[in-house]
Design a protein around this motif. Structure first.
Motif, PDB file in Angstrom:
ATOM      1  N   HIS A   9     -11.009  17.302  14.241  1.00 41.63           N
ATOM      2  CA  HIS A   9     -10.558  15.922  14.219  1.00 41.63           C
ATOM      3  C   HIS A   9     -11.162  15.143  13.067  1.00 41.63           C
ATOM      4  N   LEU A  10     -12.328  15.566  12.640  1.00 47.37           N
ATOM      5  CA  LEU A  10     -12.947  14.896  11.500  1.00 47.37           C
ATOM      6  C   LEU A  10     -12.053  15.030  10.266  1.00 47.37           C
ATOM      7  N   VAL A  11     -11.577  16.252  10.017  1.00 47.57           N
ATOM      8  CA  VAL A  11     -10.673  16.462   8.878  1.00 47.57           C
ATOM      9  C   VAL A  11      -9.419  15.606   9.045  1.00 47.57           C
ATOM     10  N   THR A  12      -8.872  15.609  10.273  1.00 44.49           N
ATOM     11  CA  THR A  12      -7.685  14.798  10.544  1.00 44.49           C
ATOM     12  C   THR A  12      -7.938  13.330  10.237  1.00 44.49           C
ATOM     13  N   HIS A  13      -9.089  12.844  10.696  1.00 43.45           N
ATOM     14  CA  HIS A  13      -9.395  11.433  10.470  1.00 43.45           C
ATOM     15  C   HIS A  13      -9.510  11.122   8.983  1.00 43.45           C
ATOM     16  N   VAL A  14     -10.128  12.031   8.246  1.00 36.98           N
ATOM     17  CA  VAL A  14     -10.260  11.797   6.801  1.00 36.98           C
ATOM     18  C   VAL A  14      -8.870  11.712   6.161  1.00 36.98           C
ATOM     19  N   LEU A  15      -7.999  12.658   6.527  1.00 34.46           N
ATOM     20  CA  LEU A  15      -6.643  12.662   5.960  1.00 34.46           C
ATOM     21  C   LEU A  15      -5.876  11.405   6.347  1.00 34.46           C
ATOM     22  N   LEU A  16      -5.913  11.072   7.639  1.00 33.77           N
ATOM     23  CA  LEU A  16      -5.154   9.912   8.114  1.00 33.77           C
ATOM     24  C   LEU A  16      -5.691   8.625   7.509  1.00 33.77           C
ATOM     25  N   MET A  17      -6.998   8.555   7.355  1.00 34.17           N
ATOM     26  CA  MET A  17      -7.608   7.355   6.804  1.00 34.17           C
ATOM     27  C   MET A  17      -7.209   7.189   5.340  1.00 34.17           C
ATOM     28  N   ALA A  18      -7.237   8.297   4.591  1.00 38.14           N
ATOM     29  CA  ALA A  18      -6.849   8.241   3.178  1.00 38.14           C
ATOM     30  C   ALA A  18      -5.404   7.748   3.055  1.00 38.14           C
ATOM     31  N   GLY A  19      -4.524   8.292   3.900  1.00 33.49           N
ATOM     32  CA  GLY A  19      -3.126   7.863   3.893  1.00 33.49           C
ATOM     33  C   GLY A  19      -2.995   6.389   4.242  1.00 33.49           C
ATOM     34  N   ALA A  20      -3.714   5.972   5.270  1.00 31.83           N
ATOM     35  CA  ALA A  20      -3.635   4.582   5.714  1.00 31.83           C
ATOM     36  C   ALA A  20      -4.114   3.639   4.618  1.00 31.83           C
ATOM     37  N   LEU A  21      -5.153   4.042   3.910  1.00 32.47           N
ATOM     38  CA  LEU A  21      -5.648   3.202   2.818  1.00 32.47           C
ATOM     39  C   LEU A  21      -4.587   3.053   1.730  1.00 32.47           C
ATOM     40  N   LEU A  22      -3.911   4.168   1.416  1.00 30.12           N
ATOM     41  CA  LEU A  22      -2.830   4.098   0.440  1.00 30.12           C
ATOM     42  C   LEU A  22      -1.741   3.131   0.912  1.00 30.12           C
ATOM     43  N   MET A  23      -1.439   3.180   2.211  1.00 36.69           N
ATOM     44  CA  MET A  23      -0.387   2.330   2.759  1.00 36.69           C
ATOM     45  C   MET A  23      -0.724   0.848   2.638  1.00 36.69           C
ATOM     46  N   VAL A  24      -1.981   0.498   2.910  1.00 33.85           N
ATOM     47  CA  VAL A  24      -2.315  -0.933   2.937  1.00 33.85           C
ATOM     48  C   VAL A  24      -2.862  -1.440   1.601  1.00 33.85           C
ATOM     49  N   SER A  25      -3.160  -0.525   0.659  1.00 37.98           N
ATOM     50  CA  SER A  25      -3.767  -0.994  -0.592  1.00 37.98           C
ATOM     51  C   SER A  25      -2.918  -2.050  -1.330  1.00 37.98           C
ATOM     52  N   PRO A  26      -1.578  -1.949  -1.323  1.00 43.02           N
ATOM     53  CA  PRO A  26      -0.828  -3.016  -1.995  1.00 43.02           C
ATOM     54  C   PRO A  26      -1.097  -4.398  -1.393  1.00 43.02           C
ATOM     55  N   PHE A  27      -1.291  -4.445  -0.074  1.00 46.86           N
ATOM     56  CA  PHE A  27      -1.545  -5.743   0.562  1.00 46.86           C
ATOM     57  C   PHE A  27      -2.923  -6.276   0.195  1.00 46.86           C
ATOM     58  N   VAL A  28      -3.882  -5.349   0.102  1.00 47.63           N
ATOM     59  CA  VAL A  28      -5.232  -5.762  -0.297  1.00 47.63           C
ATOM     60  C   VAL A  28      -5.191  -6.333  -1.714  1.00 47.63           C
ATOM     61  N   TRP A  29      -4.482  -5.632  -2.583  1.00 49.01           N
ATOM     62  CA  TRP A  29      -4.368  -6.076  -3.972  1.00 49.01           C
ATOM     63  C   TRP A  29      -3.649  -7.417  -4.063  1.00 49.01           C
ATOM     64  N   GLN A  30      -2.626  -7.565  -3.220  1.00 57.70           N
ATOM     65  CA  GLN A  30      -1.876  -8.815  -3.163  1.00 57.70           C
ATOM     66  C   GLN A  30      -2.806  -9.972  -2.778  1.00 57.70           C
ATOM     67  N   PHE A  31      -3.628  -9.737  -1.755  1.00 57.42           N
ATOM     68  CA  PHE A  31      -4.538 -10.783  -1.289  1.00 57.42           C
ATOM     69  C   PHE A  31      -5.581 -11.120  -2.359  1.00 57.42           C
ATOM     70  N   LEU A 247       2.587 -13.433   0.096  1.00 54.30           N
ATOM     71  CA  LEU A 247       1.720 -13.152   1.248  1.00 54.30           C
ATOM     72  C   LEU A 247       2.039 -14.105   2.402  1.00 54.30           C
ATOM     73  N   LEU A 248       2.247 -15.383   2.077  1.00 54.27           N
ATOM     74  CA  LEU A 248       2.563 -16.364   3.128  1.00 54.27           C
ATOM     75  C   LEU A 248       3.875 -16.025   3.826  1.00 54.27           C
ATOM     76  N   THR A 249       4.865 -15.530   3.076  1.00 53.83           N
ATOM     77  CA  THR A 249       6.166 -15.276   3.701  1.00 53.83           C
ATOM     78  C   THR A 249       6.172 -14.016   4.552  1.00 53.83           C
ATOM     79  N   ILE A 250       5.289 -13.051   4.259  1.00 47.99           N
ATOM     80  CA  ILE A 250       5.303 -11.862   5.115  1.00 47.99           C
ATOM     81  C   ILE A 250       4.405 -12.041   6.334  1.00 47.99           C
ATOM     82  N   LEU A 251       3.511 -13.018   6.273  1.00 49.91           N
ATOM     83  CA  LEU A 251       2.530 -13.181   7.342  1.00 49.91           C
ATOM     84  C   LEU A 251       3.145 -13.387   8.736  1.00 49.91           C
ATOM     85  N   PRO A 252       4.163 -14.276   8.888  1.00 51.12           N
ATOM     86  CA  PRO A 252       4.696 -14.486  10.246  1.00 51.12           C
ATOM     87  C   PRO A 252       5.155 -13.199  10.920  1.00 51.12           C
ATOM     88  N   MET A 253       5.951 -12.378  10.189  1.00 52.63           N
ATOM     89  CA  MET A 253       6.461 -11.143  10.802  1.00 52.63           C
ATOM     90  C   MET A 253       5.327 -10.162  11.107  1.00 52.63           C
TER      91      MET A 253
END
Lengths: 275, 295
Positions: A9-31, A247-253
């Protein structure tokens, strides 16, 4: 065995976490960008953190386009479209799923055909209808065609067909007419499907670009997505303000999604539709 | 006395009046009108008159724009389809028994689905910027190629397609996860007892049992991709040098019908999308027999 499970599960978590970071990184950069100065946002190489947060970018967004009226338009269009869609779709679905009448097959086919046709085939004449009624640049223009979409009929029809026929039969024995059965028996049982449809229709309505772009062209009659697009056209390079506004326009949804996650996911799974 | 086969005619007529009226005004009549427009000439001011096959002849004689847009759209759809195997891997990872934090991951992967395409397209356009974009900076650090991703006709469409994959991943994941729920865990366990490792189990047990869901996701992915408009509209502005080579079919439809106001040509393009959508979906359903197994 336990140890092995955990390490796997440790390997799984590392993989899933890396993917999740890629998914949310545009929002972090946007903020992060939304708090930078214009100079910082175009620096080479880019700076990660703003030297001091520029909250003024958020208010600048309100100065450039009539954000207030755009937000009101987006909300009103959403409410009108969702309410209309729920009423229209549940009525039609009820009639097709529960009543026996002549021409049921051909009429149902009319709805199903529309479901299979790409939206562009309707857009030009829909625009002509709205213009003929003198409703260009109005809230009803934004909401009207979507209210009658066959998609909602289909989702609710599928659901209503799974309810046992004894429900209607028993109610008829007691002298209820079809309208009463629809209102008192079928609709209350459809709550999960109605909730799913509400969420999906809200999402479509809030995020839609093509139709609002065509019918409402006056700035204070536009919806938020169209307003954002206009903003980019007007000042395509003021990235901090663009990031703040988007960022303001996507926040409500996103907030609604976080609160109603289960219903969102069930809605997507139930309809199997791309949002 | 013979029971009435249609006891509800009157009620059906009353209750269907509004829904069906709306369907006729906003969908069925428009469908017919679009077909008629495609055989017509004129403008909004002069009105339209039916003139025959001229628009269609034009399409086949010098409709290069349309064919190019069609090709772009199909390429885009094919690339976005690559998101399906990615979603399968993530779904399988998430499905493992005893894994903690499942809903946490699901939330993060799903966020792009609920965000407004217009808004995220702006973010990506900034990330893709050739001069000060984050992507170039990251690629530069690891020695990769850098360029103006969305202003370069060679890469613009692919750059947009990557965003398409990113946006659709959550939806694909949800549908595949629902499919995985219905795979009996006893099969996985049996394979495990036989000594199959996780990779082997994924390909020999999970994927074959999941083919109906994979098929559904693929069909929906392609249908959605054929509609791509918002991402391109924002990521490639009107003055973008890559736009002419990267337009999708819906983008071209919008441009012809509502910017240049050539409604008959718009109608022709809309009908071309219908034909292509039906054809592509039909092909997928045909191919389905070769690889989809219904347990």
């Amino acid at each position: 065995m336990r140890e092995r499970l955990r390490s796997r599960h440790l390997v799984t978590h590392v993989l899933l976490m890396a993917g999740a970071l890629l998914m949310v990184s545009p929002f972090v950069w946007q903020f992060l960008t939304s708090l930078k100065t214009l100079g910082e946002s175009t620096r080479i190489p880019p700076t990660v953190l703003p030297s001091s947060p520029e909250w003024g970018n958020y208010s600048a967004f309100f100065d450039v386009v009539p954000v207030g009226s755009m937000a009101v338009n987006s909300v009103l269009a959403l409410v009108l479209r969702v309410a209309g869609q729920l009423l229209v779709a549940s009525l039609a679905a009820y009639v097709f799923a529960r009543l026996r009448f002549r021409f049921r097959g051909p009429l149902l086919a009319g709805f199903l055909v529309v479901l299979m046709v790409p939206p562009q085939l309707f857009v030009i004449p829909q625009y002509e209808v709205i213009r003929a009624m003198g409703w260009l640049n109005s809230v009803q223009a934004l909401a009207l065609p979507g209210m009658f979409s066959a998609f909602g009929v289909f989702v609710l029809y599928q659901f209503m067909r799974t309810l046992p026929p004894e429900l209607d039969e028993a109610a008829r024995m007691d002298g209820a007419n079809p309208l009463q059965i629809y209102l008192r028996i079928i609709l209350p049982l459809c709550r999960p499907a109605l909730a799913a449809l509400t969420i999906l229709t809200s999402l479509f309505s809030w995020n839609d670009l093509l139709w609002p772009l065509i019918v409402n062209t006056v700035p204070d009659r536009m919806t938020l997505p169209v307003g954002l697009a206009t903003l980019q056209g007007a000042q395509g390079t003021d990235y901090p303000v663009l990031m703040a506004g988007s960022l303001l326009t996507i926040l409500p949804m996103v907030l609604v999604f976080v609160l109603l996650q289960k219903q969102f996911i069930r809605g997507i799974a139930m309809s199997g539709i791309k949002a | 006395m013979r029971p009435n086969r249609y006891p509800d005619n009157a009620w059906a007529a009353i209750l269907l009046a509004v829904p069906f009226g709306g369907l006729v005004i906003f969908y069925l009549w428009p469908l017919l009108r679009t077909v008629l427009l495609s055989f017509s000439e004129g403008t909004a001011f002069t009105g339209y008159t039916i003139t025959g096959f001229e628009n269609w002849r034009q399409l086949f004689e010098n409709g290069d724009d349309v064919w190019r847009a069609l090709l772009n759209t199909l390429v885009y759809a094919a690339i976005v389809l690559l998101g399906v195997p990615i979603a399968m891997v993530i779904a399988a990872l998430l499905h493992q028994r005893g894994l903690g934090g499942r809903s946490f991951y699901r939330t993060l992967y799903f966020v792009p689905v609920v965000t407004m395409p217009v808004a995220v397209a702006m973010v990506w356009r900034y990330i893709y910027n050739g001069d000060f974009g984050l992507l170039n900076e990251v690629l530069d650090a690891v020695g990769g190629p850098t360029r103006a991703w969305v202003a370069d006709p060679d890469t613009a469409l692919y750059a947009v397609a990557v965003v398409g994959i990113w946006m659709a991943l959550g939806t694909n994941l949800i549908i595949l996860a629902a499919g995985l729920e219905s795979v009996p865990p006893s099969l996985e366990e049996a394979a495990m007892l036989d000594g199959a490792g996780p990779v082997r189990r994924f390909f020999s047990v999970t994927v074959p049992l999941l083919t109906p869901s994979i098929f559904l996701v693929s069909v929906l992915s392609v249908i959605g991709s054929l509609q791509m408009f918002d991402l391109l509209f924002i990521m490639l502005g009107r003055t973008n040098p890559a736009l002419a080579d990267s337009r999708t079919i819906v983008y071209l439809f919008y441009e012809e019908a509502f910017v240049r106001n050539d409604r008959p040509l718009g109608a022709v393009i809309a009908l071309v999308t219908l034909v292509v959508t039906l054809a592509v979906t039909a092909v997928q359903f045909r191919l389905q027999r070769r690889w989809v197994t219904y347990a």
